[in-house]
Write a protein that holds these residues in place. Structure first.
Motif, PDB file in Angstrom:
ATOM      1  N   PHE A 168       0.799  -1.235   0.000  1.00  0.00           N
ATOM      2  CA  PHE A 168       0.000   0.000   0.000  1.00  0.00           C
ATOM      3  C   PHE A 168       0.835   1.290   0.000  1.00  0.00           C
ATOM      4  O   PHE A 168       0.261   2.376  -0.039  1.00  0.00           O
ATOM      5  CB  PHE A 168      -0.963   0.061   1.193  1.00  0.00           C
ATOM      6  N   LEU A 169       2.153   1.183   0.047  1.00  0.00           N
ATOM      7  CA  LEU A 169       2.965   2.395   0.163  1.00  0.00           C
ATOM      8  C   LEU A 169       2.868   3.272  -1.083  1.00  0.00           C
ATOM      9  O   LEU A 169       2.862   4.503  -0.983  1.00  0.00           O
ATOM     10  CB  LEU A 169       4.427   2.043   0.448  1.00  0.00           C
ATOM     11  N   HIS A 170       2.790   2.656  -2.243  1.00  0.00           N
ATOM     12  CA  HIS A 170       2.658   3.414  -3.492  1.00  0.00           C
ATOM     13  C   HIS A 170       1.412   4.289  -3.457  1.00  0.00           C
ATOM     14  O   HIS A 170       1.452   5.476  -3.807  1.00  0.00           O
ATOM     15  CB  HIS A 170       2.598   2.459  -4.686  1.00  0.00           C
ATOM     16  N   PHE A 171       0.285   3.730  -3.015  1.00  0.00           N
ATOM     17  CA  PHE A 171      -0.957   4.497  -2.945  1.00  0.00           C
ATOM     18  C   PHE A 171      -0.832   5.656  -1.956  1.00  0.00           C
ATOM     19  O   PHE A 171      -1.291   6.765  -2.208  1.00  0.00           O
ATOM     20  CB  PHE A 171      -2.125   3.602  -2.532  1.00  0.00           C
ATOM     21  N   GLU A 172      -0.204   5.384  -0.826  1.00  0.00           N
ATOM     22  CA  GLU A 172      -0.066   6.407   0.209  1.00  0.00           C
ATOM     23  C   GLU A 172       0.782   7.574  -0.265  1.00  0.00           C
ATOM     24  O   GLU A 172       0.411   8.748  -0.095  1.00  0.00           O
ATOM     25  CB  GLU A 172       0.555   5.792   1.468  1.00  0.00           C
ATOM     26  N   MET A 173       1.913   7.263  -0.894  1.00  0.00           N
ATOM     27  CA  MET A 173       2.867   8.318  -1.232  1.00  0.00           C
ATOM     28  C   MET A 173       2.581   8.999  -2.563  1.00  0.00           C
ATOM     29  O   MET A 173       2.993  10.141  -2.774  1.00  0.00           O
ATOM     30  CB  MET A 173       4.290   7.760  -1.216  1.00  0.00           C
ATOM     31  N   CYS A 174       1.890   8.317  -3.447  1.00  0.00           N
ATOM     32  CA  CYS A 174       1.603   8.927  -4.751  1.00  0.00           C
ATOM     33  C   CYS A 174       0.230   9.591  -4.817  1.00  0.00           C
ATOM     34  O   CYS A 174       0.028  10.491  -5.626  1.00  0.00           O
ATOM     35  CB  CYS A 174       1.707   7.875  -5.854  1.00  0.00           C
ATOM     36  N   TYR A 175      -0.713   9.141  -3.972  1.00  0.00           N
ATOM     37  CA  TYR A 175      -2.072   9.670  -4.045  1.00  0.00           C
ATOM     38  C   TYR A 175      -2.547  10.300  -2.735  1.00  0.00           C
ATOM     39  O   TYR A 175      -2.898  11.474  -2.699  1.00  0.00           O
ATOM     40  CB  TYR A 175      -3.048   8.564  -4.480  1.00  0.00           C
ATOM     41  N   TYR A 176      -2.554   9.535  -1.656  1.00  0.00           N
ATOM     42  CA  TYR A 176      -3.194  10.008  -0.433  1.00  0.00           C
ATOM     43  C   TYR A 176      -2.438  11.161   0.221  1.00  0.00           C
ATOM     44  O   TYR A 176      -3.050  12.137   0.669  1.00  0.00           O
ATOM     45  CB  TYR A 176      -3.360   8.850   0.550  1.00  0.00           C
ATOM     46  N   GLN A 177      -1.117  11.065   0.285  1.00  0.00           N
ATOM     47  CA  GLN A 177      -0.340  12.180   0.840  1.00  0.00           C
ATOM     48  C   GLN A 177      -0.481  13.406  -0.056  1.00  0.00           C
ATOM     49  O   GLN A 177      -0.527  14.542   0.428  1.00  0.00           O
ATOM     50  CB  GLN A 177       1.129  11.785   0.977  1.00  0.00           C
ATOM     51  N   GLY A 178      -0.559  13.174  -1.364  1.00  0.00           N
ATOM     52  CA  GLY A 178      -0.774  14.280  -2.292  1.00  0.00           C
ATOM     53  C   GLY A 178      -2.122  14.947  -2.073  1.00  0.00           C
ATOM     54  O   GLY A 178      -2.240  16.172  -2.100  1.00  0.00           O
ATOM     55  N   LEU A 179      -3.148  14.140  -1.845  1.00  0.00           N
ATOM     56  CA  LEU A 179      -4.474  14.699  -1.573  1.00  0.00           C
ATOM     57  C   LEU A 179      -4.466  15.499  -0.279  1.00  0.00           C
ATOM     58  O   LEU A 179      -5.078  16.571  -0.196  1.00  0.00           O
ATOM     59  CB  LEU A 179      -5.506  13.573  -1.505  1.00  0.00           C
ATOM     60  N   ASP A 180      -3.773  14.990   0.746  1.00  0.00           N
ATOM     61  CA  ASP A 180      -3.644  15.756   1.999  1.00  0.00           C
ATOM     62  C   ASP A 180      -3.063  17.139   1.715  1.00  0.00           C
ATOM     63  O   ASP A 180      -3.514  18.152   2.266  1.00  0.00           O
ATOM     64  CB  ASP A 180      -2.724  15.018   2.982  1.00  0.00           C
ATOM     65  N   PHE A 181      -2.058  17.175   0.854  1.00  0.00           N
ATOM     66  CA  PHE A 181      -1.401  18.441   0.516  1.00  0.00           C
ATOM     67  C   PHE A 181      -2.358  19.357  -0.245  1.00  0.00           C
ATOM     68  O   PHE A 181      -2.416  20.568   0.018  1.00  0.00           O
ATOM     69  CB  PHE A 181      -0.146  18.154  -0.318  1.00  0.00           C
ATOM     70  N   VAL A 182      -3.106  18.783  -1.177  1.00  0.00           N
ATOM     71  CA  VAL A 182      -4.099  19.558  -1.933  1.00  0.00           C
ATOM     72  C   VAL A 182      -5.093  20.226  -0.997  1.00  0.00           C
ATOM     73  O   VAL A 182      -5.393  21.422  -1.123  1.00  0.00           O
ATOM     74  CB  VAL A 182      -4.838  18.638  -2.938  1.00  0.00           C
ATOM     75  N   PHE A 183      -5.599  19.470  -0.039  1.00  0.00           N
ATOM     76  CA  PHE A 183      -6.596  20.021   0.884  1.00  0.00           C
ATOM     77  C   PHE A 183      -5.981  21.083   1.800  1.00  0.00           C
ATOM     78  O   PHE A 183      -6.599  22.113   2.073  1.00  0.00           O
ATOM     79  CB  PHE A 183      -7.213  18.891   1.710  1.00  0.00           C
ATOM     80  N   SER A 184      -4.759  20.837   2.253  1.00  0.00           N
ATOM     81  CA  SER A 184      -4.125  21.795   3.165  1.00  0.00           C
ATOM     82  C   SER A 184      -3.809  23.116   2.474  1.00  0.00           C
ATOM     83  O   SER A 184      -3.823  24.177   3.112  1.00  0.00           O
ATOM     84  CB  SER A 184      -2.845  21.194   3.753  1.00  0.00           C
ATOM     85  N   LYS A 185      -3.535  23.069   1.166  1.00  0.00           N
ATOM     86  CA  LYS A 185      -3.195  24.272   0.407  1.00  0.00           C
ATOM     87  C   LYS A 185      -4.394  24.886  -0.311  1.00  0.00           C
ATOM     88  O   LYS A 185      -4.274  25.959  -0.915  1.00  0.00           O
ATOM     89  CB  LYS A 185      -2.112  23.941  -0.635  1.00  0.00           C
ATOM     90  N   GLY A 186      -5.523  24.197  -0.281  1.00  0.00           N
ATOM     91  CA  GLY A 186      -6.701  24.696  -0.979  1.00  0.00           C
ATOM     92  C   GLY A 186      -6.554  24.646  -2.491  1.00  0.00           C
ATOM     93  O   GLY A 186      -7.118  25.490  -3.203  1.00  0.00           O
ATOM     94  N   LEU A 187      -5.833  23.657  -3.003  1.00  0.00           N
ATOM     95  CA  LEU A 187      -5.634  23.526  -4.448  1.00  0.00           C
ATOM     96  C   LEU A 187      -6.885  22.956  -5.109  1.00  0.00           C
ATOM     97  O   LEU A 187      -7.701  22.297  -4.465  1.00  0.00           O
ATOM     98  CB  LEU A 187      -4.427  22.633  -4.745  1.00  0.00           C
ATOM     99  N   LYS A 188      -7.013  23.190  -6.412  1.00  0.00           N
ATOM    100  CA  LYS A 188      -8.214  22.782  -7.133  1.00  0.00           C
ATOM    101  C   LYS A 188      -8.086  21.443  -7.829  1.00  0.00           C
ATOM    102  O   LYS A 188      -9.081  20.764  -8.083  1.00  0.00           O
ATOM    103  CB  LYS A 188      -8.585  23.852  -8.177  1.00  0.00           C
ATOM    104  N   ARG A 189      -6.834  21.072  -8.173  1.00  0.00           N
ATOM    105  CA  ARG A 189      -6.644  19.868  -8.982  1.00  0.00           C
ATOM    106  C   ARG A 189      -5.410  19.094  -8.526  1.00  0.00           C
ATOM    107  O   ARG A 189      -4.483  19.668  -7.954  1.00  0.00           O
ATOM    108  CB  ARG A 189      -6.458  20.228 -10.466  1.00  0.00           C
ATOM    109  N   PHE A 190      -5.431  17.823  -8.854  1.00  0.00           N
ATOM    110  CA  PHE A 190      -4.282  16.955  -8.630  1.00  0.00           C
ATOM    111  C   PHE A 190      -4.176  16.077  -9.861  1.00  0.00           C
ATOM    112  O   PHE A 190      -5.043  15.239 -10.108  1.00  0.00           O
ATOM    113  CB  PHE A 190      -4.496  16.140  -7.364  1.00  0.00           C
ATOM    114  N   GLU A 191      -3.141  16.287 -10.656  1.00  0.00           N
ATOM    115  CA  GLU A 191      -2.940  15.515 -11.882  1.00  0.00           C
ATOM    116  C   GLU A 191      -1.989  14.364 -11.590  1.00  0.00           C
ATOM    117  O   GLU A 191      -0.812  14.574 -11.301  1.00  0.00           O
ATOM    118  CB  GLU A 191      -2.403  16.412 -12.998  1.00  0.00           C
TER     119      GLU A 191
END
Length: 389
Positions: free
Chosen positions: A298-321
Motif C-alpha cells: 500500500f505504500l505506493h498508494f499512500e505516497m503517490c495519491y493520499y499524501q498528495g491529496l492531503d497536501f491539496v486540501f491543506s493548500k486549498g488547491l483545485k486539482r491533482f494531476e
C-alpha cells in the motif's frame, strides 16, 4: 513590423521577458525548469532533443513564443507514436528527426503558444505567423512531422484540423469539490471505496513501521536530492527504462524552484525506503515520479495519491494531476480526463493511415469513458443520477 527570431537556448532570452509570457503556466515551462534541463545536459544535441524557441518581436520587445524541440527519438512523450515510426521504417522512410512541442519528459497540458499579456487579443494572428516559421524550418531540416502534445482545450483552435490531426488520449485527474480535508473526500465516496482507502492508510500509519517526511520550500536541500535520486534510479532499474534525468538535474531544480516542489521520503528508522516527487502551483499539484528501494504493501498508494491529496486540501488547491496509465487510480478518486494532441504528417499516404488510426482510437476511448462513468465511478451517486439509472 514583427520580426521572428529563433533561439536554441533558453539562456538567450531574458528571464523577465520569459516570465511575462508564462505568468499563468505551470512550473514546467518556467525559465528555471527549462534552464535546469538544459544546464544539466538532460536535453540538447547529444540527448537527441534540441530546443527551438520561435520568438516574435515587435519594436525590440518579445511579444510571443512557440517552443518546440527537434527530436531524434520519441522517449519521454507518453503520447505514443512508436508504431508510426516503425511503419515509416518498414516503408523505407525516415520518421526522425521530428518536431515536438512538449516540455521534455513531462505529460502536462501547458500552453504552447505563449503570448505577452498585453497582446492576448492578437494570439490568433501571432499563432499563424509562428506556425508558418516552424513549418519553413521543418521543411529545410526535412522533418517527417510536427507534433504538439498536451494541448490545453483553449488552444485547440490554433492547430486547425485542415493541417493537424487531432488525437484524444487520457490521464487521471482529481478535481477538488470543495473538500477541506481527507475525511471530507472519503465521505464523498461509495462505501466500498471508502473502506478500502481507510484500510490502506491505516496499514501504513499503524503497521508498516514507516515514517513519511514531507519537504518543500526552505526545508529542501541538496541532501534530499541525493536521497531522492536513489528512489528515481530504483524505478528506472526495475522498469529497465531510460533515465532521462540525472542527479545534477534534481539538485539544481531543488535550488531553483523550492517553493514549487513537494518531496515525500519514507524511512524505517533512518533507512530510506521510498520517495515521491511532485511539483505544484497556485491551483494544481502534479504527481511526477515515484521510487521504492523496498517493497511495502500500500505504500505506493499512500505516497503517490493520499499524501498528495492531503497536501491539496491543506493548500486549498483545485486539482491533482496523477498522470496517465493505471486504472487503479479510478478507485482512489482520480477520474479520466480527455487529453489532446495535434499531429502534422508530411507524407500524405501515412497521414491518411494515421488519421484512421486516430479515429478508431478515439471511438474506443469514448467507450472507455462510458464504462467508467456508468460502472466504475467511485463517488456517491447523486439523487438525480439514481433517478436516471
Amino acid at each position: 513590423m514583427v520580426e521572428i527570431k529563433i533561439f536554441q537556448s533558453i539562456f538567450q532570452l531574458k528571464k523577465e521577458d520569459w516570465d511575462l509570457l508564462t505568468r499563468s503556466s505551470s512550473p514546467f515551462i518556467s525559465y528555471e525548469f527549462l534552464g535546469v534541463l538544459e544546464s544539466t545536459g538532460c536535453i540538447g544535441k547529444e540527448r537527441g532533443q534540441v530546443p527551438f524557441y520561435f520568438t516574435l518581436w515587435e519594436k525590440g520587445s518579445l511579444r510571443a513564443c512557440y517552443y518546440i524541440f527537434l527530436k531524434s527519438h520519441s522517449y519521454g512523450e507518453y503520447i505514443f507514436d512508436w508504431a508510426w515510426a516503425d511503419a515509416f521504417q518498414r516503408a523505407g522512410l525516415p520518421y526522425y528527426p521530428k518536431f515536438c512541442s512538449q516540455t521534455p519528459f513531462t505529460p502536462i497540458s501547458d500552453l504552447k503558444l505563449l503570448i505577452h499579456p498585453d497582446d492576448l487579443a492578437f494570439k490568433s494572428k501571432f499563432a499563424k505567423i509562428l506556425q508558418k516559421a516552424v513549418s519553413e524550418v521543418a521543411n529545410k531540416i526535412g522533418t517527417s512531422s510536427i507534433h504538439v502534445l498536451y494541448i490545453p482545450h483553449s488552444e485547440k483552435e490554433f492547430f486547425p484540423k485542415d493541417m493537424y490531426l487531432h488525437r484524444k488520449t487520457h490521464q487521471y485527474h482529481f478535481k477538488n469539490k470543495g473538500y477541506n480535508c481527507f475525511s471530507d473526500f472519503l465521505n464523498g465516496l461509495e462505501k466500498k471505496r471508502r473502506k478500502q482507502i481507510s484500510k490502506e492508510r491505516n496499514y501504513i500509519e499503524k503497521k508498516s513501521g514507516l515514517e513519511i517526511r514531507q519537504f518543500t520550500g526552505g526545508s529542501l536541500n541538496e541532501s534530499h536530492a541525493e536521497l531522492w535520486y536513489q528512489c528515481y534510479l530504483s524505478t528506472i532499474k526495475k522498469k529497465m527504462a531510460h533515465g532521462y534525468l540525472n542527479e545534477s538535474f534534481f539538485k539544481e531544480l531543488f535550488k531553483a524552484l523550492p517553493d514549487k516542489i513537494l518531496l515525500l521520503l519514507a524511512f524505517r528508522g533512518e533507512d530510506l525506503i521510498a520517495g515521491s516527487l511532485f511539483l505544484y502551483d497556485k491551483e494544481t499539484l502534479y504527481g511526477r515520479y515515484w521510487g521504492a528501494l523496498e517493497k511495502t504493501k500500500f505504500l505506493h498508494f499512500e505516497m503517490c495519491y493520499y499524501q498528495g491529496l492531503d497536501f491539496v486540501f491543506s493548500k486549498g488547491l483545485k486539482r491533482f494531476e496523477a498522470g496517465a496509465q493505471g486504472e487503479h487510480k479510478i478507485k482512489r478518486g482520480f477520474l479520466p480526463e480527455r487529453i489532446w494532441s495535434a499531429h502534422y504528417i508530411e507524407n500524405q499516404i501515412f497521414r491518411q493511415a494515421i488519421s484512421q488510426f486516430i479515429l478508431d482510437e478515439g471511438k474506443s476511448l469514448e467507450d472507455f469513458f462510458e464504462v467508467i462513468e456508468t460502472k466504475m465511478n467511485p463517488y456517491k451517486k447523486r439523487s438525480s443520477d439514481v433517478k436516471k439509472s
